[in-house]
Write a protein that holds these residues in place. Structure first.
Motif, PDB file in Angstrom:
ATOM      1  N   ALA A 168     -20.730 -30.838 -15.832  1.00 42.15           N
ATOM      2  CA  ALA A 168     -20.281 -30.828 -14.435  1.00 42.15           C
ATOM      3  C   ALA A 168     -19.889 -29.436 -13.962  1.00 42.15           C
ATOM      4  O   ALA A 168     -19.581 -29.253 -12.776  1.00 42.15           O
ATOM      5  N   GLN A 169     -19.895 -28.466 -14.899  1.00 45.66           N
ATOM      6  CA  GLN A 169     -19.456 -27.102 -14.592  1.00 45.66           C
ATOM      7  C   GLN A 169     -18.066 -27.122 -13.953  1.00 45.66           C
ATOM      8  O   GLN A 169     -17.802 -26.462 -12.950  1.00 45.66           O
ATOM      9  N   SER A 170     -17.204 -27.888 -14.587  1.00 48.93           N
ATOM     10  CA  SER A 170     -15.827 -28.028 -14.112  1.00 48.93           C
ATOM     11  C   SER A 170     -14.892 -27.962 -15.314  1.00 48.93           C
ATOM     12  O   SER A 170     -15.249 -28.399 -16.417  1.00 48.93           O
ATOM     13  N   GLN A 171     -13.702 -27.425 -15.099  1.00 47.44           N
ATOM     14  CA  GLN A 171     -12.721 -27.331 -16.175  1.00 47.44           C
ATOM     15  C   GLN A 171     -11.536 -28.273 -15.968  1.00 47.44           C
ATOM     16  O   GLN A 171     -10.571 -28.243 -16.729  1.00 47.44           O
ATOM     17  N   SER A 172     -11.594 -29.116 -14.967  1.00 49.71           N
ATOM     18  CA  SER A 172     -10.431 -29.936 -14.626  1.00 49.71           C
ATOM     19  C   SER A 172     -10.322 -31.164 -15.523  1.00 49.71           C
ATOM     20  O   SER A 172     -11.318 -31.695 -16.004  1.00 49.71           O
ATOM     21  N   ILE A 173      -9.083 -31.579 -15.738  1.00 49.69           N
ATOM     22  CA  ILE A 173      -8.770 -32.839 -16.400  1.00 49.69           C
ATOM     23  C   ILE A 173      -7.561 -33.424 -15.686  1.00 49.69           C
ATOM     24  O   ILE A 173      -6.628 -32.691 -15.336  1.00 49.69           O
ATOM     25  N   THR A 174      -7.588 -34.685 -15.396  1.00 49.41           N
ATOM     26  CA  THR A 174      -6.500 -35.303 -14.643  1.00 49.41           C
ATOM     27  C   THR A 174      -5.207 -35.265 -15.443  1.00 49.41           C
ATOM     28  O   THR A 174      -5.220 -35.159 -16.682  1.00 49.41           O
TER      29      THR A 174
END
Length: 311
Positions: free
Chosen positions: A87-93
């Motif tokens: 997803a080319q994302s580094q976020s985690i809830t």
């Protein structure tokens, strides 16, 4: 601008696996392959132990539990990292991060405990062979798994609940590829003294005590083996412990590497890579170590594969 307190953080940011877009697909393929090998290898160990009546012994009972723990620990960290790469994302809830913290604590502590229990099993087998079946009864084997597991679950729950009490700033970037309790606590704006005390206490209990138990067990094993008059008996005794010693060295060696790296290097990326290796490499290598060095396990795996191929 000064970072403001925010008790309702919705997301954390994990470290980017690579800053080079051209390497993302390669790294994704590498970790996906390692994850699949880990799952397949440990699953084969569990199936081989379950299907072969000759392996229904305490040693292989503990080994199958170790394999299950390896699968769970890898599943806690790797899939989320693979999703983020894609997803080319580094976020985690926030909830996802707390969940990851909890299960990493549970399965890493359980692995350490299982290695100590397996060392005790080898100690009884080598030093008290005539009393082995009397000492290592099924009820004791189950207790050696369930009692530490209960304590570990309670400890991990306490750590997770204590993290819930913390207030976080707007800067919520975790310098690892997964949520680890120590790094999350460092991001807190509120006082985390009690959290840190609990971390040091838990590390000494679930890391130090099992390691001391392993060292004590092998001190007694070496002392007993050296007193054996037969060279053949000495070789057999050491060979039964070789696989376990290799797994212990790999698990604690990578853990020590993470500690030394974080203490003596300023590179957060190097520390992050070593931390990821700590939760990937031992879990992937354990099935190979036990299957390649153990004649009974190799035989059980051959039978399992031959039966599977006939279906």
């Amino acid at each position: 601008m000064e970072p403001r307190n925010d008790t309702h953080v919705s997301d954390f940011l994990l470290m980017e696996v690579t800053e080079n877009p051209e390497l993302q697909s390669l790294i994704f393929s590498l970790f996906l392959s390692m994850y699949l090998v880990t799952i397949l290898g440990n699953l084969l160990i569990i199936l081989a132990v379950t299907s072969d009546s000759h392996l229904h012994t305490p040693m292989y009972f503990f080994l199958s539990n170790l394999s299950f723990t390896d699968i769970c620990l890898s599943t806690t960290t790797i899939p989320k990292m693979l999703v983020n790469i894609q997803a080319q994302s580094q976020s985690i809830t926030y909830a996802g991060c707390l969940t990851q913290i909890y299960f990493v604590l549970v399965f890493a502590s359980l692995e350490s405990s299982l290695l100590a229990v397996m060392a005790y099993d080898r100690y009884v087998a080598v030093c008290h062979p005539l009393r082995y079946t009397v000492i290592m009864k099924p009820c004791l084997c189950s207790l050696l798994i369930l009692l530490p597991l209960f304590i570990i679950i309670v400890d991990a729950l306490v750590h997770s609940l204590m993290v819930l009490q913390l207030t976080f700033c707007t800067d919520v970037e975790i310098p690892l590829f997964f949520c680890e309790v120590v790094q999350v606590i460092k991001l807190a704006c509120s006082d985390a003294l009690i959290n840190n005390i609990l971390i040091y206490f838990a590390t000494s209990v679930f890391g130090g005590i099992p390691l001391c138990g392993i060292i004590f067990s092998y001190t007694q094993i070496v002392s007993s083996v050296l007193r054996m008059p037969s060279v053949g008996r000495k070789y057999k005794a050491f060979s039964t412990c070789g696989s376990h010693l290799s797994v212990v060295s790999l698990f604690y060696g990578t853990g020590l590497g993470v500690y030394i790296s974080s203490a003596f290097t300023n590179s957060s990326r190097n520390t992050a890579v070593l931390s990821m290796m700590y939760t990937v490499v031992p879990q992937m290598m354990n099935p190979f170590i036990y299957s390649l060095r153990n004649r009974d396990m190799k035989g059980a795996l051959r039978k399992l594969i031959s039966r599977t191929s006939l279906l």
